[in-house]
Scaffold this motif. Structure first.
Motif, PDB file in Angstrom:
ATOM      1  N   GLY A   1       0.116   4.896  16.877  1.00 25.74           N
ATOM      2  CA  GLY A   1       0.669   4.971  18.212  1.00 25.74           C
ATOM      3  C   GLY A   1       2.187   5.017  18.224  1.00 25.74           C
ATOM      4  N   LEU A   2       2.749   5.011  19.430  1.00 23.10           N
ATOM      5  CA  LEU A   2       4.187   5.165  19.619  1.00 23.10           C
ATOM      6  C   LEU A   2       4.974   4.036  18.974  1.00 23.10           C
ATOM      7  N   MET A   3       4.536   2.804  19.174  1.00 28.06           N
ATOM      8  CA  MET A   3       5.217   1.652  18.587  1.00 28.06           C
ATOM      9  C   MET A   3       4.510   1.164  17.326  1.00 28.06           C
ATOM     10  N   GLY A   4       3.494   1.918  16.906  1.00 26.45           N
ATOM     11  CA  GLY A   4       2.737   1.521  15.727  1.00 26.45           C
ATOM     12  C   GLY A   4       3.281   2.149  14.470  1.00 26.45           C
ATOM     13  N   GLY A   5       2.569   1.931  13.373  1.00 25.52           N
ATOM     14  CA  GLY A   5       2.979   2.480  12.096  1.00 25.52           C
ATOM     15  C   GLY A   5       1.793   2.618  11.180  1.00 25.52           C
ATOM     16  N   LEU A   6       2.044   3.096   9.983  1.00 29.74           N
ATOM     17  CA  LEU A   6       0.974   3.314   9.022  1.00 29.74           C
ATOM     18  C   LEU A   6       0.252   2.018   8.682  1.00 29.74           C
ATOM     19  N   SER A   7       0.977   0.907   8.682  1.00 31.56           N
ATOM     20  CA  SER A   7       0.375  -0.376   8.307  1.00 31.56           C
ATOM     21  C   SER A   7      -0.684  -0.840   9.304  1.00 31.56           C
ATOM     22  N   ASN A   8      -0.682  -0.276  10.533  1.00 30.53           N
ATOM     23  CA  ASN A   8      -1.693  -0.655  11.521  1.00 30.53           C
ATOM     24  C   ASN A   8      -3.105  -0.353  11.038  1.00 30.53           C
ATOM     25  N   PHE A   9      -3.216   0.611  10.105  1.00 31.69           N
ATOM     26  CA  PHE A   9      -4.533   1.052   9.635  1.00 31.69           C
ATOM     27  C   PHE A   9      -4.878   0.502   8.247  1.00 31.69           C
TER      28      PHE A   9
ATOM     29  N   GLU B   1       8.006 -10.528  12.549  1.00 29.43           N
ATOM     30  CA  GLU B   1       8.334  -9.271  11.889  1.00 29.43           C
ATOM     31  C   GLU B   1       8.041  -8.082  12.800  1.00 29.43           C
ATOM     32  N   LEU B   2       6.893  -8.127  13.484  1.00 30.73           N
ATOM     33  CA  LEU B   2       6.518  -7.048  14.390  1.00 30.73           C
ATOM     34  C   LEU B   2       7.472  -6.997  15.583  1.00 30.73           C
TER      35      LEU B   2
ATOM     36  N   GLY C   1     -16.807   6.299   0.267  1.00 30.10           N
ATOM     37  CA  GLY C   1     -16.961   7.729   0.069  1.00 30.10           C
ATOM     38  C   GLY C   1     -16.226   8.614   1.053  1.00 30.10           C
ATOM     39  N   TYR C   2     -15.138   8.094   1.601  1.00 27.21           N
ATOM     40  CA  TYR C   2     -14.320   8.884   2.523  1.00 27.21           C
ATOM     41  C   TYR C   2     -12.921   9.070   1.945  1.00 27.21           C
ATOM     42  N   LYS C   3     -12.283  10.178   2.333  1.00 24.18           N
ATOM     43  CA  LYS C   3     -10.885  10.403   2.010  1.00 24.18           C
ATOM     44  C   LYS C   3     -10.071   9.975   3.227  1.00 24.18           C
ATOM     45  N   VAL C   4      -9.212   8.985   3.073  1.00 25.83           N
ATOM     46  CA  VAL C   4      -8.398   8.478   4.179  1.00 25.83           C
ATOM     47  C   VAL C   4      -6.977   9.018   4.043  1.00 25.83           C
ATOM     48  N   ILE C   5      -6.502   9.641   5.105  1.00 25.55           N
ATOM     49  CA  ILE C   5      -5.165  10.242   5.108  1.00 25.55           C
ATOM     50  C   ILE C   5      -4.404   9.744   6.334  1.00 25.55           C
ATOM     51  N   ILE C   6      -3.199   9.237   6.110  1.00 27.45           N
ATOM     52  CA  ILE C   6      -2.366   8.755   7.218  1.00 27.45           C
ATOM     53  C   ILE C   6      -1.036   9.495   7.195  1.00 27.45           C
ATOM     54  N   PRO C   7      -0.847  10.480   8.072  1.00 25.87           N
ATOM     55  CA  PRO C   7       0.461  11.131   8.139  1.00 25.87           C
ATOM     56  C   PRO C   7       1.471  10.237   8.851  1.00 25.87           C
TER      57      PRO C   7
ATOM     58  N   MET D   1       0.817  -1.203   0.000  1.00 23.62           N
ATOM     59  CA  MET D   1       0.000   0.000   0.000  1.00 23.62           C
ATOM     60  C   MET D   1       0.852   1.254   0.000  1.00 23.62           C
ATOM     61  N   PHE D   2       2.146   1.102   0.227  1.00 25.29           N
ATOM     62  CA  PHE D   2       2.977   2.278   0.399  1.00 25.29           C
ATOM     63  C   PHE D   2       3.352   2.936  -0.918  1.00 25.29           C
ATOM     64  N   ASN D   3       2.867   2.402  -2.048  1.00 22.31           N
ATOM     65  CA  ASN D   3       3.043   3.123  -3.302  1.00 22.31           C
ATOM     66  C   ASN D   3       2.130   4.350  -3.340  1.00 22.31           C
ATOM     67  N   LEU D   4       1.266   4.480  -2.336  1.00 19.52           N
ATOM     68  CA  LEU D   4       0.390   5.642  -2.226  1.00 19.52           C
ATOM     69  C   LEU D   4       1.071   6.782  -1.488  1.00 19.52           C
ATOM     70  N   PHE D   5       2.299   6.549  -1.036  1.00 22.38           N
ATOM     71  CA  PHE D   5       3.009   7.507  -0.195  1.00 22.38           C
ATOM     72  C   PHE D   5       3.263   8.813  -0.945  1.00 22.38           C
ATOM     73  N   LYS D   6       2.927   9.924  -0.301  1.00 26.93           N
ATOM     74  CA  LYS D   6       3.092  11.240  -0.897  1.00 26.93           C
ATOM     75  C   LYS D   6       3.942  12.100   0.026  1.00 26.93           C
ATOM     76  N   LYS D   7       4.402  13.202  -0.490  1.00 28.11           N
ATOM     77  CA  LYS D   7       5.092  14.165   0.361  1.00 28.11           C
ATOM     78  C   LYS D   7       4.691  15.569  -0.051  1.00 28.11           C
ATOM     79  N   GLU D   8       4.135  16.303   0.916  1.00 24.06           N
ATOM     80  CA  GLU D   8       3.744  17.694   0.713  1.00 24.06           C
ATOM     81  C   GLU D   8       4.714  18.535   1.535  1.00 24.06           C
ATOM     82  N   LYS D   9       5.713  19.101   0.857  1.00 26.33           N
ATOM     83  CA  LYS D   9       6.787  19.807   1.550  1.00 26.33           C
ATOM     84  C   LYS D   9       7.443  18.830   2.536  1.00 26.33           C
ATOM     85  N   LYS D  10       7.360  19.106   3.819  1.00 23.55           N
ATOM     86  CA  LYS D  10       8.050  18.266   4.802  1.00 23.55           C
ATOM     87  C   LYS D  10       7.127  17.219   5.425  1.00 23.55           C
TER      88      LYS D  10
END
Length: 263
Positions: A27-35, A154-155, A46-52, A1-10
């Motif tokens: 969370g602290l020990m979590g990551g984007l893949s948790n979602f 892996e985790l 019909g939602y826009k999902v954004i994960i910083p 899923m990380f081919n969706l990765f974008k960067k807006e400035k920093k």
């Protein structure tokens, strides 16, 4: 899923779908893949999902605290033109969402908290006393879940690497301590956005009593339980989590909400 990765400035982030914005905060020990389950599901609804990607290990040590992480997310939302979003936070991410909801009501339509810190949470302990002991880290990782099998090799390897990396381990401790110090019990009564609490009945990190206290102190909260589930419900019981969240979100008429988005 990380081919969706974008960067807006920093600000690196993942974005998928169009519609009312759901901002996912890990969370602290979590990551984007948790979602992953939410990223796969809600854009189709019909939602826009954004994960910083939270800069947990990128801030200078003396600036590594939950207040500055919250400021980072606020700046991120402003930069990409998000207003009136639903913030969905797990563990430390939930704590960040609460701080933002208190400070910037203009940015937050509603909150979804799952295993959130902000009142009480257990940690690995002061200084990770057995950080070089792989079995200790494996056991602690398993305690996050009701089903220990969720804590894959892996985790566990990832957590082991973090706590044994001097810089990352130190920053992890700084953030954990700052979260514990930033207790929000006196702040919750002023947060008036709708809030959905989704909690694992067997959460040992932020136990059920924490969820009940959040529910008592947050004026407009609803509490939902997931049985046979630990601290990360969206990973451990994704289907049930999605069902609860979709039904809760369906109560709002987002088509007539006033929010602006540049992306």
């Amino acid at each position: 899923m990380f081919n969706l990765f974008k960067k807006e400035k920093k600000f690196p982030y993942i974005k998928k779908g169009e519609g009312h914005p759901l901002i996912l905060l890990h969370g602290l020990m979590g990551g984007l893949s948790n979602f992953k389950a939410l990223l796969d599901f809600f854009p189709k609804k019909g939602y826009k999902v954004i994960i910083p990607s939270l800069p947990i290990y990128n801030m200078p040590l003396f600036l590594t605290n939950i207040s500055n992480l919250s400021k980072y997310v606020i700046q991120f939302l402003i930069e990409i033109g998000i207003e009136k979003a639903t913030l969905i936070g797990n563990s430390l991410g939930g704590h960040i969402a609460l701080i933002i909801a208190k400070k910037r009501i203009d940015l937050v339509h509603s909150l979804v908290l799952t295993g959130s810190s902000g009142l009480f949470e257990k940690s690995f302990g002061d200084g990770f006393p057995k950080r070089e002991n792989y079995e200790y880290i494996r056991k602690k990782s398993q305690e996050v879940f009701f089903d220990p099998k969720i804590a894959t090799k892996e985790l566990v390897d990832e957590v082991f690497h973090i706590v044994n990396d001097k810089k990352k381990g130190m920053k992890t401790l700084y953030l954990a301590k700052s979260a514990m110090k930033y207790n929000m019990s006196k702040d919750l009564s002023v947060i008036h956005q709708p809030i959905c609490l989704i909690w694992g009945k067997q959460d040992h990190v932020t136990p059920p009593e924490v969820a009940k206290e959040f529910h008592r102190l947050l004026p407009h909260s609803e509490l939902y339980w997931i049985d046979k589930c630990g601290h990360v419900p969206m990973m451990e019981r994704p289907k049930i989590f999605l069902d609860i969240l979709e039904k809760w979100l369906s109560k709002f008429d987002f088509d007539h909400e006033n929010f602006f988005c540049k992306i």
